[in-house]
Design a protein around this motif. Structure first.
Motif, PDB file in Angstrom:
ATOM      1  N   LEU A   9       0.833  -1.210   0.000  1.00  0.00           N
ATOM      2  CA  LEU A   9       0.000   0.000   0.000  1.00  0.00           C
ATOM      3  C   LEU A   9       0.862   1.251   0.000  1.00  0.00           C
ATOM      4  CD1 LEU A   9      -2.744   1.374   0.208  1.00  0.00           C
ATOM      5  CD2 LEU A   9      -2.622   1.108   2.691  1.00  0.00           C
ATOM      6  N   LEU A  10       1.881   1.278   0.854  1.00  0.00           N
ATOM      7  CA  LEU A  10       2.758   2.455   0.901  1.00  0.00           C
ATOM      8  C   LEU A  10       3.500   2.643  -0.417  1.00  0.00           C
ATOM      9  CD1 LEU A  10       4.240   2.125   4.506  1.00  0.00           C
ATOM     10  CD2 LEU A  10       2.482   3.707   3.712  1.00  0.00           C
ATOM     11  N   THR A  11       3.938   1.543  -1.029  1.00  0.00           N
ATOM     12  CA  THR A  11       4.611   1.633  -2.320  1.00  0.00           C
ATOM     13  C   THR A  11       3.669   2.165  -3.391  1.00  0.00           C
ATOM     14  OG1 THR A  11       6.028  -0.231  -1.701  1.00  0.00           O
ATOM     15  CG2 THR A  11       5.920   0.335  -4.029  1.00  0.00           C
ATOM     16  N   THR A  12       2.428   1.655  -3.372  1.00  0.00           N
ATOM     17  CA  THR A  12       1.436   2.136  -4.342  1.00  0.00           C
ATOM     18  C   THR A  12       1.170   3.623  -4.176  1.00  0.00           C
ATOM     19  OG1 THR A  12       0.384  -0.054  -4.377  1.00  0.00           O
ATOM     20  CG2 THR A  12      -0.917   1.808  -5.174  1.00  0.00           C
ATOM     21  N   LEU A  13       0.982   4.065  -2.931  1.00  0.00           N
ATOM     22  CA  LEU A  13       0.741   5.491  -2.688  1.00  0.00           C
ATOM     23  C   LEU A  13       1.932   6.333  -3.143  1.00  0.00           C
ATOM     24  CD1 LEU A  13      -0.948   5.343   0.845  1.00  0.00           C
ATOM     25  CD2 LEU A  13      -2.048   5.714  -1.371  1.00  0.00           C
ATOM     26  N   ALA A  14       3.140   5.846  -2.884  1.00  0.00           N
ATOM     27  CA  ALA A  14       4.323   6.600  -3.299  1.00  0.00           C
ATOM     28  C   ALA A  14       4.410   6.688  -4.824  1.00  0.00           C
ATOM     29  CB  ALA A  14       5.574   5.944  -2.734  1.00  0.00           C
ATOM     30  N   LEU A  15       4.154   5.569  -5.511  1.00  0.00           N
ATOM     31  CA  LEU A  15       4.210   5.582  -6.965  1.00  0.00           C
ATOM     32  C   LEU A  15       3.106   6.438  -7.563  1.00  0.00           C
ATOM     33  CD1 LEU A  15       5.070   1.825  -7.647  1.00  0.00           C
ATOM     34  CD2 LEU A  15       6.573   3.802  -7.903  1.00  0.00           C
ATOM     35  N   VAL A  16       1.922   6.409  -6.961  1.00  0.00           N
ATOM     36  CA  VAL A  16       0.830   7.273  -7.440  1.00  0.00           C
ATOM     37  C   VAL A  16       1.198   8.744  -7.260  1.00  0.00           C
ATOM     38  CG1 VAL A  16      -1.540   7.985  -6.978  1.00  0.00           C
ATOM     39  CG2 VAL A  16      -0.986   5.558  -7.130  1.00  0.00           C
ATOM     40  N   ALA A  17       1.796   9.058  -6.106  1.00  0.00           N
ATOM     41  CA  ALA A  17       2.205  10.442  -5.870  1.00  0.00           C
ATOM     42  C   ALA A  17       3.268  10.873  -6.872  1.00  0.00           C
ATOM     43  CB  ALA A  17       2.726  10.591  -4.447  1.00  0.00           C
ATOM     44  N   VAL A  18       4.216   9.992  -7.148  1.00  0.00           N
ATOM     45  CA  VAL A  18       5.260  10.321  -8.132  1.00  0.00           C
ATOM     46  C   VAL A  18       4.648  10.493  -9.520  1.00  0.00           C
ATOM     47  CG1 VAL A  18       7.307   9.410  -9.296  1.00  0.00           C
ATOM     48  CG2 VAL A  18       7.104   9.240  -6.827  1.00  0.00           C
ATOM     49  N   GLY A  19       3.732   9.579  -9.902  1.00  0.00           N
ATOM     50  CA  GLY A  19       3.089   9.689 -11.208  1.00  0.00           C
ATOM     51  C   GLY A  19       2.279  10.960 -11.347  1.00  0.00           C
ATOM     52  N   ALA A  20       1.520  11.310 -10.300  1.00  0.00           N
ATOM     53  CA  ALA A  20       0.724  12.543 -10.359  1.00  0.00           C
ATOM     54  C   ALA A  20       1.628  13.773 -10.462  1.00  0.00           C
ATOM     55  CB  ALA A  20      -0.166  12.635  -9.122  1.00  0.00           C
ATOM     56  N   THR A  21       2.702  13.774  -9.689  1.00  0.00           N
ATOM     57  CA  THR A  21       3.640  14.897  -9.756  1.00  0.00           C
ATOM     58  C   THR A  21       4.278  14.994 -11.137  1.00  0.00           C
ATOM     59  OG1 THR A  21       4.128  14.631  -7.399  1.00  0.00           O
ATOM     60  CG2 THR A  21       5.693  15.904  -8.699  1.00  0.00           C
ATOM     61  N   LEU A  22       4.659  13.853 -11.700  1.00  0.00           N
ATOM     62  CA  LEU A  22       5.241  13.832 -13.041  1.00  0.00           C
ATOM     63  C   LEU A  22       4.253  14.355 -14.069  1.00  0.00           C
ATOM     64  CD1 LEU A  22       7.480  12.925 -15.017  1.00  0.00           C
ATOM     65  CD2 LEU A  22       6.410  10.672 -15.048  1.00  0.00           C
ATOM     66  N   TYR A  23       2.990  13.965 -13.952  1.00  0.00           N
ATOM     67  CA  TYR A  23       1.978  14.418 -14.899  1.00  0.00           C
ATOM     68  C   TYR A  23       1.777  15.936 -14.814  1.00  0.00           C
ATOM     69  CZ  TYR A  23      -2.521  14.976 -17.230  1.00  0.00           C
ATOM     70  OH  TYR A  23      -3.516  15.403 -18.063  1.00  0.00           O
ATOM     71  N   VAL A  24       1.691  16.448 -13.605  1.00  0.00           N
ATOM     72  CA  VAL A  24       1.478  17.894 -13.444  1.00  0.00           C
ATOM     73  C   VAL A  24       2.662  18.678 -13.985  1.00  0.00           C
ATOM     74  CG1 VAL A  24       1.220  19.728 -11.738  1.00  0.00           C
ATOM     75  CG2 VAL A  24      -0.087  17.615 -11.490  1.00  0.00           C
ATOM     76  N   LEU A  25       3.868  18.266 -13.624  1.00  0.00           N
ATOM     77  CA  LEU A  25       5.056  18.990 -14.076  1.00  0.00           C
ATOM     78  C   LEU A  25       5.217  18.925 -15.593  1.00  0.00           C
ATOM     79  CD1 LEU A  25       7.645  17.948 -11.318  1.00  0.00           C
ATOM     80  CD2 LEU A  25       6.382  20.098 -11.505  1.00  0.00           C
ATOM     81  N   GLU A  26       4.991  17.736 -16.162  1.00  0.00           N
ATOM     82  CA  GLU A  26       5.149  17.595 -17.609  1.00  0.00           C
ATOM     83  C   GLU A  26       4.049  18.351 -18.345  1.00  0.00           C
ATOM     84  OE1 GLU A  26       7.273  16.284 -20.933  1.00  0.00           O
ATOM     85  OE2 GLU A  26       7.732  16.453 -18.806  1.00  0.00           O
ATOM     86  N   SER A  27       2.837  18.356 -17.782  1.00  0.00           N
ATOM     87  CA  SER A  27       1.754  19.130 -18.409  1.00  0.00           C
ATOM     88  C   SER A  27       2.095  20.617 -18.436  1.00  0.00           C
ATOM     89  CB  SER A  27       0.446  18.899 -17.654  1.00  0.00           C
ATOM     90  OG  SER A  27       0.031  17.551 -17.765  1.00  0.00           O
ATOM     91  N   ARG A  28       2.632  21.112 -17.337  1.00  0.00           N
ATOM     92  CA  ARG A  28       3.011  22.536 -17.308  1.00  0.00           C
ATOM     93  C   ARG A  28       4.143  22.819 -18.299  1.00  0.00           C
ATOM     94  NH1 ARG A  28       3.046  23.668 -10.744  1.00  0.00           N
ATOM     95  NH2 ARG A  28       0.773  23.487 -10.439  1.00  0.00           N
ATOM     96  N   ARG A  29       5.071  21.884 -18.423  1.00  0.00           N
ATOM     97  CA  ARG A  29       6.161  22.095 -19.380  1.00  0.00           C
ATOM     98  C   ARG A  29       5.626  22.137 -20.805  1.00  0.00           C
ATOM     99  NH1 ARG A  29       9.000  19.839 -23.017  1.00  0.00           N
ATOM    100  NH2 ARG A  29       7.790  17.910 -22.904  1.00  0.00           N
ATOM    101  N   ILE A  30       4.669  21.242 -21.114  1.00  0.00           N
ATOM    102  CA  ILE A  30       4.069  21.241 -22.457  1.00  0.00           C
ATOM    103  C   ILE A  30       3.325  22.534 -22.713  1.00  0.00           C
ATOM    104  CG2 ILE A  30       2.321  20.127 -23.893  1.00  0.00           C
ATOM    105  CD1 ILE A  30       3.131  17.474 -22.597  1.00  0.00           C
ATOM    106  N   ASP A  31       2.559  22.999 -21.709  1.00  0.00           N
ATOM    107  CA  ASP A  31       1.819  24.256 -21.875  1.00  0.00           C
ATOM    108  C   ASP A  31       2.774  25.423 -22.102  1.00  0.00           C
ATOM    109  OD1 ASP A  31      -0.533  22.883 -21.531  1.00  0.00           O
ATOM    110  OD2 ASP A  31      -0.727  23.374 -19.398  1.00  0.00           O
ATOM    111  N   ARG A  32       3.890  25.443 -21.348  1.00  0.00           N
ATOM    112  CA  ARG A  32       4.855  26.533 -21.548  1.00  0.00           C
ATOM    113  C   ARG A  32       5.490  26.448 -22.941  1.00  0.00           C
ATOM    114  NH1 ARG A  32       6.296  25.229 -16.135  1.00  0.00           N
ATOM    115  NH2 ARG A  32       8.063  23.991 -16.922  1.00  0.00           N
TER     116      ARG A  32
END
Length: 465
Positions: A21-44
């Motif tokens: 469960l902790l591993t899943t939560l950590a990977l989900v958090a990393v994936g969400a952070t990656l998505y947000v950062l990459e989305s902002r980079r694409i928008d810029r």
């Protein structure tokens, strides 16, 4: 309180589930952070590309027409030259919307955009003021920038359209790949966590199995200690507890066996005399009373001795403190003189202080003295002494009696061991002396002598200071 479904899981399963469960939560958090950062980079990147195209278009307006060398005569000509000179970025299209006629474009054909009614309608709204807007067509997102172009009396529009959904398509593919790898990682981590938890909890499992064996009456089982961690310390502590329990149960069984064995004879004597007692004969009653009281006294002494032997394994059996060995030896001689009319001799004294239980050691010396008095005659010599010898403190009692039968010497310190000339004793005296010596970390031995007997108590060097 944990839900029943969770409480029914084993500790290994709980640990595995928690890690997963902790591993899943950590990977989900990393994936969400990656998505947000990459989305902002694409928008810029999209906004930067649009701004670059608009900037290049404005720069072209200040240049002369390459065919005439003079300023552009119309907006249509300006747009035509710009589209000829510039290639759009990936997922981008450049449009020229003239005042009259069909628009032209540079870039890959996008049927969804060019066939829609929303796109030309948006361009018309912004053809006078200009600006950048987000346009959604059939679930597809575009970023559209309109730059009005006025040359003379004609007004046209330069349009940059970027397919945002297409630019983000690779990000979605990346997230799908990331999700698959994350799922495989969770499975792998859960497997490793389950294996590690099984190894870490194996001492606990062995402890449980050993405890189950104890519940079945087996006190001899021990846990094999491996490692030097906290669980290893728990195993050692558990084994030490089992040692104490086994010793306590052994002492209890020994006490019960000894009591049952030795009390049966005096009880039989009591019963036999009571059965044949003539209550009308006063002399018989008096004789029987004397005999029964004597047997009761013997049973009381037996019970006291057995209780002392049972307590000998307890940690509080001896209470050590600094003791003057010389004073202890002299006191033992003084007390022994009251036991019998013998020639009591002080053989020597150790002028040293030692950490020991003075009362128990005195009790052991008096027990040895009583044995010596019992096996000697009036006028025989009994010596008591103490000394430091070969790093040990020694205290002894010797006599000039007949000595100990060599056949009896190997078993003389066992319970109820008696010679052929045994008197009223039970054979527990030397066992008590041995228990007192062992409680001090020492022992008691019978010295080989040509005449008489010498019993020597030997205490370790740590006891002497």
């Amino acid at each position: 309180m944990a839900p029943p479904s969770w409480s029914r899981l084993t500790v290994r399963q709980r640990l595995t589930a928690t890690v997963a469960l902790l591993t899943t939560l950590a990977l989900v958090a990393v994936g969400a952070t990656l998505y947000v950062l990459e989305s902002r980079r694409i928008d810029r990147a999209i906004e930067s590309g649009i701004s670059q195209e608009l900037g290049e278009f404005r720069a072209l307006r200040s240049e002369p027409d390459p065919d005439t060398g003079r300023p552009f005569a119309s907006a249509e000509r300006l747009l035509e030259v710009f589209l000829e000179r510039n290639l759009p970025d990936p997922d981008e299209q450049l449009f020229a919307f003239p005042a009259q006629g069909r628009p032209s474009y540079q870039g890959e054909y996008d049927a969804r955009l060019q066939r829609s009614a929303e796109f030309p309608a948006l361009v018309r709204r912004l053809s006078t003021t200009g600006g950048t807007r987000t346009l959604r067509i059939d679930g597809h997102t575009y970023r559209v920038a309109v730059q009005p172009v006025r040359v003379g009396s004609s007004t046209s529009a330069f349009v940059v359209a970027h397919d945002v959904s297409a630019s983000r398509a690779y990000l979605r593919e990346l997230l799908v790949t990331y999700a698959l790898l994350a799922a495989l990682s969770v499975i792998l981590v859960a497997g490793v966590a389950s294996w590690s938890a099984g190894r870490l909890l194996s001492p606990v499992r062995r402890l449980r199995e050993t405890a189950q064996g104890i519940s079945d009456g087996d006190l001899g089982g021990r846990i094999e200690v491996t490692g030097h961690d906290d669980l290893s310390d728990l195993q050692r502590t558990f084994n030490a507890m089992l040692d104490r329990l086994e010793a306590a149960f052994a002492a209890q069984r020994q006490l019960l066996d000894d009591a049952g064995h030795e009390l049966r004879t005096p009880l039989t004597v009591l019963r036999g005399h009571l059965e044949v007692l003539d209550v009308d004969d006063t002399e018989d009653v008096a004789a029987t009373r004397t005999l029964l009281l004597d047997e009761i006294d013997r049973m009381s002494r037996l019970v006291d001795d057995l209780l002392m032997l049972a307590k000998a394994r307890r940690p509080d059996f001896v209470r050590t403190r600094a003791v003057d060995v010389e004073a202890l030896t002299l006191g033992a001689v003084d007390r022994a003189r009251a036991l019998a009319d013998r020639s009591w001799v002080l053989d020597g004294v150790a002028r040293v202080n030692a950490r020991l239980d003075g009362q128990r050691i005195t009790q052991a010396l008096l027990q040895l003295s009583e044995n010596a008095a019992r096996h000697t005659q009036e006028g025989d010599e009994i010596g008591i002494g103490s000394r430091l010898h070969e790093g040990r403190l020694e205290l002894w009692v010797r006599d000039t009696g007949p000595g100990v039968d060599p056949a009896l010497a190997p078993t003389i310190f066992r319970r109820f061991a008696q010679g052929e000339d045994a008197h009223e004793g039970f054979g527990l005296g030397l066992s008590i002396v041995s228990a007192i010596a062992e409680a001090h970390g020492g022992d008691v031995v019978l010295d080989p002598t040509d005449a008489g007997a010498t019993f020597r108590i030997r205490l370790p060097m740590e006891a002497a200071t």
